[in-house]
Design a protein around this motif. Structure first.
Motif, PDB file in Angstrom:
ATOM      1  N   GLU A 123      35.479  36.417  46.624  1.00 48.64           N
ATOM      2  CA  GLU A 123      34.598  37.287  46.066  1.00 48.64           C
ATOM      3  C   GLU A 123      34.619  38.065  45.131  1.00 48.64           C
ATOM      4  O   GLU A 123      33.894  38.872  44.547  1.00 48.64           O
ATOM      5  N   GLY A 124      35.892  38.322  44.160  1.00 49.37           N
ATOM      6  CA  GLY A 124      36.208  39.287  43.353  1.00 49.37           C
ATOM      7  C   GLY A 124      36.402  40.553  43.729  1.00 49.37           C
ATOM      8  O   GLY A 124      36.525  41.224  42.908  1.00 49.37           O
ATOM      9  N   ASN A 125      36.688  40.810  44.914  1.00 44.65           N
ATOM     10  CA  ASN A 125      36.812  42.324  45.375  1.00 44.65           C
ATOM     11  C   ASN A 125      38.324  42.648  45.014  1.00 44.65           C
ATOM     12  O   ASN A 125      39.206  42.014  44.789  1.00 44.65           O
ATOM     13  N   THR A 144      42.823  41.734  41.234  1.00 44.69           N
ATOM     14  CA  THR A 144      41.590  41.076  41.894  1.00 44.69           C
ATOM     15  C   THR A 144      42.077  39.440  41.497  1.00 44.69           C
ATOM     16  O   THR A 144      43.216  39.264  40.883  1.00 44.69           O
ATOM     17  N   ALA A 146      41.445  37.858  39.312  1.00 41.85           N
ATOM     18  CA  ALA A 146      41.936  37.605  37.537  1.00 41.85           C
ATOM     19  C   ALA A 146      43.483  37.928  37.415  1.00 41.85           C
ATOM     20  O   ALA A 146      43.832  37.207  36.558  1.00 41.85           O
ATOM     21  N   THR A 246      41.631  28.904  43.896  1.00 44.96           N
ATOM     22  CA  THR A 246      41.104  29.754  43.025  1.00 44.96           C
ATOM     23  C   THR A 246      39.527  28.786  42.756  1.00 44.96           C
ATOM     24  O   THR A 246      38.531  29.511  42.072  1.00 44.96           O
TER      25      THR A 246
END
Ligand code: SF4
Ligand code: SF4
Length: 417
Positions: A123-125, A144, A146, A246
């Motif tokens: 969720e990108g948290n 994250t 990324a 991912t």
């Protein structure tokens, strides 16, 4: 004469936009309506399942510091969830390889574990990382998705189909991984897993097409069957699957609280190309033909009685309705406490997180939740009893959604058979 068709012929029909593709849900509805498509009228069935899959692990590499800050990681914690450092030492690189178990629990909160963490990542948290290094340093940082350079899920035991339902005939309550809270005694409730006639392995029992090397959708990402899973047997098969984390959709993977702490759920969809009449005949299975034993949650392996998935799922609701006008804002909301996926928080129901387990409707004493999860008639120790279904650890809605996603991907030529 036996009818056959090849994968090439099916692929040609897909390319020409002429293939007949059904999800398992669509196919079963037609069978139950006595209107099953014939062998000539079906080329592919996409079957799916969603449930707690304890064998889920993730292999991750991510950067935690500048190169040269520490020699190598000895211990790694992600939001407090311990991960195994390695196998690669990544000496002086500032990055770590870890293997994370979906069933690992946070050292701060046993209800938060690997499954919740993987959803948070997708969720990108931001995730808190703590590394204890071999040269005695503590490195703390946040990452994250990324910062994750590579992440692969390997599920050692997935898409299992042969479950046991559990009830508690004892006087005292019993905590287990098979219910989100301790199961009350005196046959007050029944908990079960399994998507019945939607499960891919249930639709290809001899595994004519579900075998090593075949493509699957795992949590929305294209992956592969590595082979059969751990403890898999002819009678009780399961699959070892792998896909790129991912590429996964957080909707299909997450944590699930049980009486023994956080677990992990996944969603799997597999295409079944109808290559011959045997494969077609195996697809004709329906819920009422799939038996499931009911056992004592304490004894586990001694069936008290049997039932079938036709009775367990019937036309019961897949999601609850929440009526906030009935909510009494209790000092301690039992639903917030027991909801396995934290879908109910601060008086709000988040259906994206909801798993349709039914616990809220069975435990809110003020009827703020409305959901029919049904009951089953059993004969236990010579007595007829009607036992309410209080917890379902499989989610047919997610299974159906991912089977439909797979069907559309095949039609759009985004997924090759
Ligand atoms: S237990 Fe039911 S009535 Fe009480 S706060 Fe929770 S949802 Fe509202
Ligand atoms: S059905 Fe109720 S208890 Fe179960 S996940 Fe959904 S909101 Fe939570």
């Amino acid at each position: 004469m036996t009818k056959n068709r090849s994968i090439d012929e099916i692929n040609q029909k897909i390319n020409d936009g002429e293939a007949h593709i059904y999800t398992a849900e669509e196919f079963k509805k037609l069978i139950k309506a006595d209107d099953a498509p014939s062998f000539d009228e079906v080329d592919v069935v996409t079957a799916g399942t969603c449930g707690v899959m304890s064998g889920t692990a993730a292999i991750l590499n991510f950067i935690v510091s500048e190169p040269g800050e520490f020699i190598r990681a000895n211990e790694v914690y992600l939001n407090g969830v311990p991960a195994y450092a390695g196998p690669c030492p990544n000496e002086w690189l500032g990055s770590v390889d870890v293997i994370l178990h979906g069933t690992a629990h946070s050292i701060h909160d046993e209800n938060y574990g690997g499954g919740f963490l993987l959803k948070d990542l997708l969720e990108g948290n931001e995730i808190d990382v703590r590394v204890e290094s071999a040269d005695g340093k503590t490195i703390e940082n946040t990452i994250t998705m990324a910062d994750v350079t590579r992440a692969q899920i390997v599920g050692a035991r997935m898409a299992f189909k042969n479950y046991t339902a559990f009830t508690n005939p004892n006087n005292e309550e019993v905590a287990s991984i098979f219910a989100a809270i301790p199961l009350e005694g005196n046959l007050r409730g029944l908990t079960f897993s399994g998507c019945g006639d939607l499960n891919p392995l249930q639709n290809d029992v001899p595994q004519n097409v579900i075998k090593e090397g075949r493509r699957v959708l795992l949590n929305g990402a294209q992956g592969y069957i590595l082979g059969n899973g751990t403890r898999s047997s002819t009678e009780k098969p399961n699959l070892m699957l792998s896909a790129d984390l991912t590429q996964m959709d957080p909707y299909y993977i997450g944590g699930f609280k049980t009486g023994q702490g956080g677990e992990v759920y996944d969603t799997v969809a597999i295409p079944i190309p109808v290559l011959n009449e045997e494969i077609y005949n195996n697809l004709l299975v329906t819920d009422d033909m799939v038996d499931i034993p009911v056992s004592d949650i304490k004894g586990r392996h001694l069936p008290l009685d049997n039932t079938d998935y036709g009775k367990l799922w019937a036309d019961h609701d897949l999601r609850p309705r929440y009526d906030d006008s009935k909510c009494r804002a209790c000092d301690k909301c039992v639903v917030e406490e027991i909801c396995p996926t934290n879908a109910f928080s601060r008086g709000r129901l988040n259906l994206t997180y909801c798993f349709g387990c039914g616990m809220c409707a069975n435990y809110c004493r003020n009827d703020a939740f409305d959901m029919n999860t049904g009951s089953v008639d059993l004969n236990i120790n010579g007595k007829d009893v009607d036992v309410p279904i209080i917890c379902r650890q499989s989610d047919r809605l997610r299974a159906n959604k991912m089977s439909l996603k797979l069907k559309k991907m095949i039609q759009n030529k985004e997924f090759k058979l």
